[in-house]
Scaffold this active site. Sequence first.
Site, PDB file in Angstrom:
ATOM      1  N   HIS A   1       0.819  -1.164  -0.165  1.00  0.00           N
ATOM      2  CA  HIS A   1      -0.017   0.028   0.128  1.00  0.00           C
ATOM      3  C   HIS A   1       0.706   1.136   0.051  1.00  0.00           C
ATOM      4  CE1 HIS A   1       0.813  -0.384   4.360  1.00  0.00           C
ATOM      5  NE2 HIS A   1       0.415   0.963   4.394  1.00  0.00           N
TER       6      HIS A   1
ATOM      7  N   ASP B   1      -3.598  -1.983  -2.230  1.00  0.00           N
ATOM      8  CA  ASP B   1      -4.636  -1.550  -1.481  1.00  0.00           C
ATOM      9  C   ASP B   1      -5.335  -0.465  -2.349  1.00  0.00           C
ATOM     10  OD1 ASP B   1      -5.922  -0.396   0.531  1.00  0.00           O
ATOM     11  OD2 ASP B   1      -4.450  -0.961   2.032  1.00  0.00           O
TER      12      ASP B   1
ATOM     13  N   LYS C   1      -6.971   1.826  -1.368  1.00  0.00           N
ATOM     14  CA  LYS C   1      -6.974   3.044  -0.715  1.00  0.00           C
ATOM     15  C   LYS C   1      -5.476   3.935  -0.856  1.00  0.00           C
ATOM     16  CE  LYS C   1      -5.462   2.191   4.130  1.00  0.00           C
ATOM     17  NZ  LYS C   1      -5.599   0.678   3.759  1.00  0.00           N
TER      18      LYS C   1
ATOM     19  N   TYR D   1      -6.372  -2.705   9.035  1.00  0.00           N
ATOM     20  CA  TYR D   1      -5.351  -3.506   9.924  1.00  0.00           C
ATOM     21  C   TYR D   1      -6.326  -4.164  10.639  1.00  0.00           C
ATOM     22  CZ  TYR D   1      -1.967  -4.570  13.278  1.00  0.00           C
ATOM     23  OH  TYR D   1      -0.990  -5.340  14.052  1.00  0.00           O
TER      24      TYR D   1
ATOM     25  N   ARG E   1     -10.789 -12.394  20.574  1.00  0.00           N
ATOM     26  CA  ARG E   1     -11.174 -12.083  18.927  1.00  0.00           C
ATOM     27  C   ARG E   1     -12.110 -12.780  18.215  1.00  0.00           C
ATOM     28  NH1 ARG E   1      -4.945 -11.920  16.474  1.00  0.00           N
ATOM     29  NH2 ARG E   1      -4.065 -10.430  17.614  1.00  0.00           N
TER      30      ARG E   1
ATOM     31  N   GLU F   1      -5.161 -14.528  11.078  1.00  0.00           N
ATOM     32  CA  GLU F   1      -4.365 -15.528  12.205  1.00  0.00           C
ATOM     33  C   GLU F   1      -4.988 -16.533  12.878  1.00  0.00           C
ATOM     34  OE1 GLU F   1      -3.166 -12.188  15.003  1.00  0.00           O
ATOM     35  OE2 GLU F   1      -1.551 -11.712  13.521  1.00  0.00           O
TER      36      GLU F   1
ATOM     37  N   ARG G   1       3.562  -1.081  16.786  1.00  0.00           N
ATOM     38  CA  ARG G   1       2.587  -2.246  17.256  1.00  0.00           C
ATOM     39  C   ARG G   1       3.277  -3.415  17.637  1.00  0.00           C
ATOM     40  NH1 ARG G   1      -0.029  -0.640  11.905  1.00  0.00           N
ATOM     41  NH2 ARG G   1      -1.811   0.586  12.297  1.00  0.00           N
TER      42      ARG G   1
ATOM     43  N   LYS H   1      10.152  -6.295  10.349  1.00  0.00           N
ATOM     44  CA  LYS H   1       9.729  -5.348   9.073  1.00  0.00           C
ATOM     45  C   LYS H   1      10.974  -4.361   9.121  1.00  0.00           C
ATOM     46  CE  LYS H   1       4.753  -4.656  10.072  1.00  0.00           C
ATOM     47  NZ  LYS H   1       3.677  -3.721  10.518  1.00  0.00           N
TER      48      LYS H   1
END
Length: 432
Positions: free
Chosen positions: A120, A145, A147, A177, A245, A315, A362, A385
Amino acid sequence: MNPLDATKSGFLLCIAVCMFIYTFSYLKDLLSEGQNQHKFHMKRAECGFYPDELCSALFVGKNAALKIGNSCQSTYQPKPLSCIQTSCNCSTVLQTLHFITRPLSAEEGSFSLAYIITIHKELEMFVKLLRAIYMPQNIYCIHVDEKSPRDYKVAVQNIVNCFENVFISSKREHVVYAGFSRLQADINCMRDLVHSKVQWNYVINLCGQDYPIKTNKEIIQYIKSKWNGKNITPGVVQPLHMKHRTQVSYREYVHSGRSYVYPTQTKKAKPPHNLTIYFGSAYYVLTKEFVEFTLTDARAKALLEWSRDTYSPDEHYWVTLNRLPDAPGATPNADWKGNIKAIKWKDQEGTSHKGCKGHYIRDICIYGLGDLQWIIESPHLFANKFEPGTYPLVMDCLERRYRLRVLSQAEVPIEGHWRLQEHNYFNMRLEV
């Protein structure tokens, strides 16, 4: 000798011994630092260097190299990759961006991998990732993405147009996300991939901030030797602290450039077909037969619908289906084994790693220069990352090392444009 003279003599002797110990220790460290390596010294007025020397020192954890890299990283002016913001002819794209254009061995040529890459932002990082994992016998589905800015989409399309085995997903999602849209993006690509003419063996999903640690040949050999027709979906039965979740309904919020997932007061029904919900990695290595199973099996379709209003369904979705005994390539008794992606999680600091040398976002480490040694020593296939805008030298060092490793394993003649260009990145000098 009077008591005062004796005291003075003792004091002077103590100072002499301390100085000797300090000098010995300093010289030992200096020799150790320089053994089999160039010694690195900062220049006061300038900073210029030979990237390969600095990177080599960083990969073995040399403190002097780390100081140089960190002190000069802020002056980095990245050299733009040509042909990504403007439309070049495809021959120029392949040459100037250093794409490998032939299978590097018979083993690789007969074992095709499919990749799903969701992106994205950070166009240059995407190009670096694509050219690292690109092989002409593989196939690549790119999910951009919805957007993302228009000029970003156009630039990605310009690159993709130059490859018969790289394409943009036929259906694009506005990805949120931890939302269902992230899972749907992968499924959109899977539907395209199963209709491809390329007879691929396994599919691997990546995001735009990933980079490979192992070469294409090493990935294939790892799959063949350790899994042999099995899927890799690291995970365990859903722990108590993760049950929230899937116990209540979640909604995606998208408005005025903001997007997130939030819980509601609505309780969810039990999972369909009495399925046991697992929790694990959103990243996987799946056989083609398993992908076809997930797109057609009644249990898989029912679980997908049930997962639409859960938190971060990617997940639990793949790992749950791969624990079904009759699923193709299933691993019902598997746990966290798999070594797909090296990630420094904040809550694992002190156990699986010694801390993030960049910074956390995060609770995931954005790798800094001090993480390079840990990355290349990891047994994982990929790492996450990276943020080249913040830590540019991290990406540059990994790129140079990775391409050299790929070419060193080639069983065909090396073409000149496969080698990455040599150039200096900073106004810094290393003294020998």
